[in-house]
Each structure stands twice: as C-alpha cells, then as structure tokens.
Design an enzyme around this catalytic site. Structure first.
Site, PDB file in Angstrom:
ATOM      1  N   ASP A   5       0.825  -1.205   0.000  1.00  0.00           N
ATOM      2  CA  ASP A   5       0.000   0.000   0.000  1.00  0.00           C
ATOM      3  C   ASP A   5       0.862   1.260   0.000  1.00  0.00           C
ATOM      4  OD1 ASP A   5       0.913  -0.170   2.594  1.00  0.00           O
ATOM      5  OD2 ASP A   5      -1.067  -0.193   3.532  1.00  0.00           O
ATOM      6  N   ASP A  26      -1.028  -6.162  -0.208  1.00  0.00           N
ATOM      7  CA  ASP A  26      -1.409  -5.510   1.039  1.00  0.00           C
ATOM      8  C   ASP A  26      -2.915  -5.294   1.107  1.00  0.00           C
ATOM      9  OD1 ASP A  26       0.639  -5.089   2.851  1.00  0.00           O
ATOM     10  OD2 ASP A  26       1.306  -3.226   1.924  1.00  0.00           O
ATOM     11  N   GLU A  36       9.151  -4.342  10.884  1.00  0.00           N
ATOM     12  CA  GLU A  36       9.591  -3.047  10.348  1.00  0.00           C
ATOM     13  C   GLU A  36       9.993  -2.072  11.449  1.00  0.00           C
ATOM     14  OE1 GLU A  36       8.212   0.626   7.398  1.00  0.00           O
ATOM     15  OE2 GLU A  36       6.925  -1.144   7.621  1.00  0.00           O
TER      16      GLU A  36
END
EC number: 2.1.2.11
Length: 289
Positions: free
Chosen positions: A67, A106, A205
């Site tokens: 995304d 995503d 992340e």
C-alpha cells in the site's frame, strides 16, 4: 501512445528475464524455515506495475504489492487513503507481469479491521481479482483472530509488526519501535500471536535490532526485515527507495542505483534534441521507398 506490455522471456539489458520458472508457493516460502533456521534468506521487493514485476521477478522470492503505492505512485501523504480498488488493480498487473515469485497484496487501511468477516470479504476479493498468492495485514495480537479466520478459510496471510505505517496517526510518526522494555515485549508478543494464528511469514519493520532477532528466534515462520536486522529470515525494501527515486529515504535503505538521476538526465537530453530539431533523426522517421 503505442507502448504495450508484453511478457518478454529473452535475456538482455532491457529484458533481463530468463526462461520461465515454476512459481514459488506459500508453503515453499514457509518451509524455508525449518527447526528455527532459514538456510536461504527470503528476498522480497515491492512491485506496482506489470513491467516492474517482469524486471524484478527472477531475482525475488516474493513480490509485495504494497500500500506504499499510495506515496510512491499516487503522491499521497501516507498509505491511509489507499483503497481496495487500487490494490486490486495493481495486484492484478503485478501477477500478470510475473511468473516466478509469489505475489502478496497488502490489505489497505479500513478493509479488514472491523471484523474477521470484513477481512475475509476483502481478502477473498483480492485473491479472486488479482490471482495473488497471499495477502498482508498490519497489527499484532488484536489481529490474531482475523489471521486465524482467514487461514482457516484458505487465505494465506503475512503479518506485519513493529512500525506499522497504517497506524502512523496513532504512533505519532515513523520512528523506530521497541526502545522501551514494555514496547519491546509487546512487539515480540504481537509476533508470537500472529505466528500462532497461522501467519506464513511476518514483516518486522523499524524496530531495534535485538527485538528483531528475538522475534526471529521465537517464531516458527520466516521473518522478513525492513529496518530490523540482517538476522531476520529475509529482507524487503520499497523498490523505488533502493533505486534512488526519492531524495529522502529512511535510514535503513541502501541505494543501489541513482535511477532518478538517470531518468532526469535522459529527459534533459531528449528535451535538448527536440528543441534543437535533431530528434527525430533519419533513424526514427519513415522515408518513402
């Protein structure tokens, strides 16, 4: 415009794609990690178009239709405004342009958080309309029920913990996570919950390295780092970031090519030749026989 996309299996500088290989499967990716060890790291890059997928495909195990296309393709301030329609369109293009890597799409903000049933409706639409192998969603323990709901109904799910861009308004920015003991424990717990719920892989992340290592050691599925650790079971980057398409990139990005400079330079030379009336030349024009 006359340019059309066509899958080209010839090998050259412009088309570096080798002969077609069998597409990787989600079970094959999951099996990379056996007894807590991944012999060969998982390679993942983002892709948003058919041509980009064609160029990346032979080098990757996974192609992520992220995304992040909201910022990269559409110039949006974040991934929050991205819609399911956008993800379906770009996901289908990437699947058409690839034949080797498994494609993961995503799930955008607002398409899965309300309930497991909402998530199933959104995810099943993505699988039907794109032909992708799996979907990815953000969130930790709160999403475990949804992950289990989807996997039990035949939809492979990749998790995403740590810095979750869809929650940037709650997190207050794109800062590294896991610096406090409490936050570190929560991130590890989130990853465990997703793995136990059936996630086939988990993106980690923007966390401090010891947390990424702890998660990688704690879960049975592969971990894929982005701003995490080389000790993760694989790595992912936004392709445009590592190609130098943007002036500002996160500190965890390594720039492998100055593609922005190459494109700008080519455009400048083209403009100069047009203004000097040296393009098109004899080689680019049709002459009478």
């Amino acid at each position: 415009m006359s340019t059309t996309f066509q899958l080209d299996t010839s090998t050259s500088r412009a088309n570096p794609t080798p002969a077609p290989m069998k597409r990787l499967t989600i079970p094959a990716i999951r099996q990379r990690k056996k007894d807590g060890v991944t012999a060969q790291p998982v390679v993942m890059l983002t892709a948003y178009t058919a041509r980009q997928a064609q160029l990346l495909d032979a080098h990757c195990d996974l192609l992520l239709v992220g995304d992040s296309l909201g910022q990269v393709i559409y110039g949006l301030p974040s991934s929050v405004p991205v819609t399911l329609d956008m993800m379906a369109a770009h996901g289908a293009a990437v699947v058409r342009g690839s034949y080797h890597a498994a494609v993961v799409v995503d799930m955008p903000f607002g398409s899965y958080e309300a309930s497991p049933q909402q998530a199933f409706e959104s995810a099943s639409r993505l699988l039907k309309e794109t032909g992708c192998a799996a979907v990815k969603l953000e969130g930790g323990e709160a999403m475990a029920e949804t992950v289990a709901f989807l996997t039990n109904r035949g939809i492979p799910v990749m998790g995403h913990v740590g810095l979750t861009p869809q929650a940037v308004n709650v997190l207050g920015g794109y800062n590294a996570r896991g610096r406090s003991e409490a936050e570190a424990a929560k991130i590890v717990g989130d990853a465990r919950s997703l793995a136990d719920a059936g996630a086939f892989a988990i993106v980690i992340e923007g966390v401090v390295e010891p947390i990424a290592i702890a998660i990688t050691q704690a879960v049975a599925c592969p971990t894929i780092g982005i701003g995490a650790s080389a000790q993760c079971d694989g790595q992912v980057l936004v392709t445009e970031d590592m190609l130098g398409m943007f002036e500002r990139v996160p500190r965890f990005v390594k720039i492998y090519e100055d593609l922005a400079g190459t494109i700008s330079g080519a455009a400048a030379r083209y403009a100069d030749e047009v203004r000097a009336r040296t393009f098109p030349g004899i080689e680019q024009t049709y002459q009478p026989k």
